[in-house]
Design a protein around this motif. Structure first.
Motif, PDB file in Angstrom:
ATOM      1  N   LEU A  75      10.602  -6.011 -45.181  1.00 25.19           N
ATOM      2  CA  LEU A  75      10.909  -5.146 -44.046  1.00 25.19           C
ATOM      3  C   LEU A  75      10.826  -5.968 -42.763  1.00 25.19           C
ATOM      4  N   GLY A  76      11.829  -5.887 -41.908  1.00 23.20           N
ATOM      5  CA  GLY A  76      11.873  -6.659 -40.681  1.00 23.20           C
ATOM      6  C   GLY A  76      11.342  -5.884 -39.493  1.00 23.20           C
ATOM      7  N   GLN A  81       5.689  -5.384 -33.073  1.00 24.80           N
ATOM      8  CA  GLN A  81       5.461  -4.543 -34.252  1.00 24.80           C
ATOM      9  C   GLN A  81       4.682  -5.314 -35.325  1.00 24.80           C
ATOM     10  N   PHE A  82       4.928  -6.619 -35.429  1.00 22.55           N
ATOM     11  CA  PHE A  82       4.225  -7.440 -36.413  1.00 22.55           C
ATOM     12  C   PHE A  82       2.719  -7.389 -36.159  1.00 22.55           C
ATOM     13  N   TYR A  83       2.298  -7.560 -34.893  1.00 19.61           N
ATOM     14  CA  TYR A  83       0.879  -7.419 -34.541  1.00 19.61           C
ATOM     15  C   TYR A  83       0.352  -6.056 -34.987  1.00 19.61           C
ATOM     16  N   GLN A  84       1.105  -5.008 -34.674  1.00 22.43           N
ATOM     17  CA  GLN A  84       0.674  -3.654 -35.017  1.00 22.43           C
ATOM     18  C   GLN A  84       0.542  -3.492 -36.528  1.00 22.43           C
ATOM     19  N   TRP A  85       1.521  -4.006 -37.277  1.00 23.92           N
ATOM     20  CA  TRP A  85       1.469  -3.905 -38.733  1.00 23.92           C
ATOM     21  C   TRP A  85       0.312  -4.722 -39.300  1.00 23.92           C
ATOM     22  N   GLN A  86       0.092  -5.901 -38.750  1.00 25.11           N
ATOM     23  CA  GLN A  86      -1.012  -6.727 -39.248  1.00 25.11           C
ATOM     24  C   GLN A  86      -2.338  -5.987 -39.068  1.00 25.11           C
ATOM     25  N   ASN A  87      -2.586  -5.440 -37.891  1.00 28.98           N
ATOM     26  CA  ASN A  87      -3.818  -4.685 -37.644  1.00 28.98           C
ATOM     27  C   ASN A  87      -3.903  -3.451 -38.533  1.00 28.98           C
ATOM     28  N   TRP A 106       7.258 -15.374 -39.370  1.00 27.55           N
ATOM     29  CA  TRP A 106       5.916 -15.040 -39.867  1.00 27.55           C
ATOM     30  C   TRP A 106       6.079 -13.898 -40.852  1.00 27.55           C
ATOM     31  N   SER A 107       5.292 -13.910 -41.942  1.00 26.07           N
ATOM     32  CA  SER A 107       5.356 -12.828 -42.917  1.00 26.07           C
ATOM     33  C   SER A 107       3.968 -12.394 -43.354  1.00 26.07           C
ATOM     34  N   GLU A 119       6.809  -7.358 -48.171  1.00 29.52           N
ATOM     35  CA  GLU A 119       6.714  -8.361 -47.114  1.00 29.52           C
ATOM     36  C   GLU A 119       7.136  -7.700 -45.808  1.00 29.52           C
ATOM     37  N   ILE A 120       6.355  -7.930 -44.763  1.00 29.63           N
ATOM     38  CA  ILE A 120       6.760  -7.532 -43.410  1.00 29.63           C
ATOM     39  C   ILE A 120       6.935  -8.836 -42.646  1.00 29.63           C
ATOM     40  N   THR A 121       8.119  -9.017 -42.068  1.00 29.86           N
ATOM     41  CA  THR A 121       8.440 -10.295 -41.450  1.00 29.86           C
ATOM     42  C   THR A 121       9.005 -10.138 -40.045  1.00 29.86           C
TER      43      THR A 121
END
Length: 132
Positions: A75-76, A81-87, A106-107, A119-121
């Motif tokens: 998922l891209g 949004q990547f920061y938000q998903w990581q947290n 980054w994934s 995977e979120i990338t």
């Protein structure tokens, strides 16, 4: 030359317990049952269709015996949004997602309770994820 494609319509995901899987996907990824297609889940072997609020991400949950999965659903997202998903994933998952630096992206890698890999990338290299 083949005709062009518009988009990925949906992805088949095989789960051992569709009810439990629906709860997990709603809680962790925010995917909800698509009411207009709910009748398919009542057919023998039919899928339960879940999607995000825009319909851009759509999965078909099929209840099947556990089997190894060789595909990853990627998922891209934007850098923010990547920061938000990581947290979010660090709070929601029993095992933190694995962070991978792909030089141009980054994934985050993680699996659902049925071992389906995700995977979120992001291609936003200006940001630096937690743990990088």
């Amino acid at each position: 030359m083949p005709p062009s494609l518009d988009r990925i319509d949906h992805i088949h995901v095989y789960v051992a317990d569709r009810t439990a899987a629906e709860r997990w996907y709603q809680r962790v990824l925010g995917l909800e049952r698509v009411a207009a297609l709910a009748f398919w889940a009542d057919e023998p072997g039919g899928p339960l269709i879940i999607a995000d609020s825009t319909g851009a991400v759509c999965l078909s949950l099929f209840e099947r015996a556990h089997a190894p999965c060789r595909s990853t659903i990627a998922l891209g997202v934007s850098g923010e949004q990547f920061y938000q998903w990581q947290n979010w994933l660090m709070q929601e998952l029993p095992v933190p997602p694995r962070l991978e630096d792909h030089q141009v992206a980054w994934s985050l890698y993680f699996s659902d309770p049925d071992d389906n890999p995700f995977e979120i990338t992001t291609y936003d290299r200006a940001m630096s994820p937690v743990g990088a």
